[in-house]
Design a protein around this motif. Structure first.
Motif, mmCIF file in Angstrom:
data_model
loop_
_atom_site.group_PDB
_atom_site.id
_atom_site.type_symbol
_atom_site.label_atom_id
_atom_site.label_comp_id
_atom_site.label_asym_id
_atom_site.label_seq_id
_atom_site.Cartn_x
_atom_site.Cartn_y
_atom_site.Cartn_z
ATOM 1 N N LYS A 22 0.798 -1.235 0.000
ATOM 2 C CA LYS A 22 0.000 0.000 0.000
ATOM 3 C C LYS A 22 0.826 1.279 0.000
ATOM 4 N N SER A 23 1.983 1.258 0.604
ATOM 5 C CA SER A 23 2.730 2.508 0.799
ATOM 6 C C SER A 23 3.892 2.680 -0.167
ATOM 7 N N ARG A 24 4.061 1.762 -1.136
ATOM 8 C CA ARG A 24 5.240 1.817 -2.004
ATOM 9 C C ARG A 24 4.836 1.765 -3.476
ATOM 10 N N THR A 25 5.735 2.228 -4.339
ATOM 11 C CA THR A 25 5.553 2.085 -5.780
ATOM 12 C C THR A 25 6.387 0.904 -6.270
ATOM 13 N N VAL A 26 6.079 0.448 -7.467
ATOM 14 C CA VAL A 26 6.866 -0.651 -8.036
ATOM 15 C C VAL A 26 8.310 -0.211 -8.246
ATOM 16 N N ALA A 27 8.513 1.038 -8.685
ATOM 17 C CA ALA A 27 9.871 1.543 -8.894
ATOM 18 C C ALA A 27 10.668 1.511 -7.594
ATOM 19 N N GLU A 28 10.034 1.844 -6.490
ATOM 20 C CA GLU A 28 10.726 1.793 -5.196
ATOM 21 C C GLU A 28 11.091 0.366 -4.822
ATOM 22 N N ARG A 29 10.223 -0.569 -5.095
ATOM 23 C CA ARG A 29 10.510 -1.973 -4.779
ATOM 24 C C ARG A 29 11.569 -2.547 -5.723
ATOM 25 N N LEU A 30 11.581 -2.083 -6.971
ATOM 26 C CA LEU A 30 12.635 -2.512 -7.886
ATOM 27 C C LEU A 30 14.012 -2.113 -7.366
ATOM 28 N N ALA A 31 14.091 -0.952 -6.734
ATOM 29 C CA ALA A 31 15.369 -0.524 -6.153
ATOM 30 C C ALA A 31 15.843 -1.502 -5.076
ATOM 31 N N ASP A 32 14.896 -2.155 -4.405
ATOM 32 C CA ASP A 32 15.242 -3.126 -3.365
ATOM 33 C C ASP A 32 15.670 -4.479 -3.937
ATOM 34 N N PHE A 33 15.029 -4.897 -5.040
ATOM 35 C CA PHE A 33 15.161 -6.296 -5.484
ATOM 36 C C PHE A 33 15.834 -6.472 -6.839
ATOM 37 N N GLN A 34 16.085 -5.379 -7.547
ATOM 38 C CA GLN A 34 16.666 -5.488 -8.884
ATOM 39 C C GLN A 34 18.068 -6.081 -8.846
ATOM 40 N N MET A 35 18.324 -7.015 -9.777
ATOM 41 C CA MET A 35 19.663 -7.576 -9.947
ATOM 42 C C MET A 35 20.365 -6.925 -11.143
ATOM 43 N N HIS A 36 19.672 -6.849 -12.285
ATOM 44 C CA HIS A 36 20.218 -6.145 -13.435
ATOM 45 C C HIS A 36 19.119 -5.825 -14.433
ATOM 46 N N LYS A 37 19.423 -4.898 -15.356
ATOM 47 C CA LYS A 37 18.485 -4.483 -16.396
ATOM 48 C C LYS A 37 18.822 -5.197 -17.692
ATOM 49 N N ILE A 38 17.770 -5.468 -18.467
ATOM 50 C CA ILE A 38 17.938 -6.144 -19.755
ATOM 51 C C ILE A 38 17.219 -5.319 -20.813
ATOM 52 N N ASP A 39 17.912 -4.994 -21.883
ATOM 53 C CA ASP A 39 17.304 -4.286 -23.006
ATOM 54 C C ASP A 39 16.618 -5.320 -23.897
ATOM 55 N N LEU A 40 15.301 -5.211 -24.046
ATOM 56 C CA LEU A 40 14.550 -6.165 -24.858
ATOM 57 C C LEU A 40 14.574 -5.834 -26.347
ATOM 58 N N THR A 41 15.103 -4.690 -26.708
ATOM 59 C CA THR A 41 15.132 -4.279 -28.106
ATOM 60 C C THR A 41 15.856 -5.319 -28.943
ATOM 61 N N GLY A 42 15.172 -5.809 -29.970
ATOM 62 C CA GLY A 42 15.766 -6.838 -30.814
ATOM 63 C C GLY A 42 15.615 -8.248 -30.271
ATOM 64 N N GLY A 43 15.071 -8.371 -29.072
ATOM 65 C CA GLY A 43 14.835 -9.683 -28.474
ATOM 66 C C GLY A 43 15.889 -10.036 -27.443
ATOM 67 N N ALA A 44 15.455 -10.540 -26.294
ATOM 68 C CA ALA A 44 16.357 -10.974 -25.231
ATOM 69 C C ALA A 44 15.772 -12.206 -24.556
ATOM 70 N N VAL A 45 16.640 -13.068 -24.054
ATOM 71 C CA VAL A 45 16.208 -14.308 -23.422
ATOM 72 C C VAL A 45 15.792 -14.050 -21.973
ATOM 73 N N LEU A 46 14.596 -14.502 -21.629
ATOM 74 C CA LEU A 46 14.135 -14.539 -20.248
ATOM 75 C C LEU A 46 14.232 -16.001 -19.813
ATOM 76 N N GLU A 47 15.079 -16.267 -18.825
ATOM 77 C CA GLU A 47 15.450 -17.636 -18.517
ATOM 78 C C GLU A 47 14.457 -18.325 -17.593
#
Length: 369
Positions: free
Chosen positions: A60-85
């Motif tokens: 209730k008190s947080r945004t997804v962007a704020e939670r991504l800051a807590d749990f993000q490991m790395h960013k992936i550029d999907l442009t042109g296609g990228a593998v989601l494992e």
């Protein structure tokens, strides 16, 4: 909000277009006409995926962007296609955002082909406390959590993995309403089992042969979501045969089965697969949950369509019997009759379907049992 979206019920295609016109639904790129289904809107992936440590809700008190800051490991550029494992969790901002008036809620679900690939995809929102649910009055972005379960996949921006419906007021039909609807226009083959929705069972005694389903192989190549009719089913699926009318589900395995009943959704209704109930057995049925008006409906080119069941067994091996009730469809009133029906104006891979894999695979020629 325009008057055309004020009626109680699930919004129809022309009402969704009105929301787009007045800015209640907006996007980073132009919303294409093909995204609008009879009672839903297809949602598109944005350009960036975030690999995260675990699935989460914003709270209730947080945004997804704020939670991504807590749990993000790395960013992936999907442009042109990228593998989601397989076995990993990703969060992707969607191109679409919404502003819902008070009294209108929204609900999301994986599209049919995505559920059949065992891709767990769930929409999340800022301040959200439930997956796949957008509360009344929400104003903000939408995100999708993607967890490939059986197959690694290649994804790219603009692909449509999820769909969203919009509900005004109380839309669900009572059992009495459902019986009246069936009397007016049959919604299922045979005698309906109506109790908190329309019950459906599994078909393990096919009219021809012994093929009753498919089980995902544990070690396969990737599936490019842009490739349709491309992959050899034998490289990804094992056939499941039954001569005796039952099969044993293995814990952790994913199966494609089919309902015994042929289902019809008339133009005045939509339907959603109800959540799995523990008393049914040690398994979950159906990850992709919406049925648009016209599915299986005679005037839309169908004579009833059987429901494909996406089944995952849980902790213990479980014997599944022919004709066993495995789930239920909850029917909902439409706020208006759609201008286009599923299977009539809207072309479909699944109208009149029986046992069928996702559209990414070549047609199956069953092998002998």
């Amino acid at each position: 909000m325009t008057d055309s979206t004020a009626q109680t019920g699930v919004l129809a295609d022309h009402q969704i277009r009105a929301m787009i016109a007045d800015g209640s639904i907006r996007a980073d790129a132009r919303i294409e006409p093909g995204q609008i289904q009879p009672a839903s809107l297809d949602l598109r992936l944005g350009a960036t995926a975030y690999r995260v440590r675990a699935s989460f809700l914003a709270g209730k008190s947080r945004t997804v962007a704020e939670r991504l800051a807590d749990f993000q490991m790395h960013k992936i550029d999907l442009t042109g296609g990228a593998v989601l494992e397989k076995g990993c969790v990703y969060v992707v901002p969607l191109m679409e955002a919404v502003t819902l008036p008070h009294g209108m809620t929204a609900a999301a679900s994986a599209k049919s082909s995505i559920g059949r690939l065992d891709l767990l995809t769930r929409v999340i929102t800022d301040h959200g406390i439930e997956f796949d649910r957008v509360p009344a009055g929400y104003d903000g972005p939408l995100y999708v959590e993607i967890c490939p379960r059986s197959f690694s996949v290649v994804a790219q921006p603009g692909q449509m993995l999820n769909q969203i419906i919009f509900r005004n007021g109380r839309t669900w039909m009572s059992d009495e309403d459902l019986r009246a609807l069936h009397k007016e226009t049959p919604i299922v083959s045979g005698t309906p089992v109506i109790s908190d929705g329309l019950g459906f069972s599994v078909d393990l005694r096919p009219s021809q042969g012994t093929l009753v389903g498919y089980r995902a192989k544990p070690h396969t190549g990737v599936i490019d979501l842009a490739q349709l009719g491309h992959y050899d089913p034998a490289e990804y699926w094992e056939e499941v045969h039954s001569k005796q009318g039952w099969i044993i589900l293995d814990p952790g395995a994913f199966y494609i089965l089919v309902s015994r009943e042929a289902i019809s959704i008339p133009p005045t209704a939509a339907a959603e697969m109800a959540p799995y109930l523990a008393m049914v057995g040690e398994f979950r049925v159906h990850y992709a949950g919406f049925f648009d008006p016209g599915f299986g409906y005679a005037e839309a080119g169908g004579s009833g369509s059987r429901g494909v069941l996406e089944v995952r067994c849980h902790e213990a091996p479980f014997v599944l019997e022919h004709g066993q009730i495995v789930g239920r469809l909850v029917y909902e009133r439409m706020a208006a009759v759609p201008e286009a029906l599923y299977g009539r104006e809207i072309a479909s891979n699944y109208q009149g379907q029986g046992l069928k894999l996702s559209k990414h695979f070549r047609p199956v020629t069953p092998s002998p049992a």
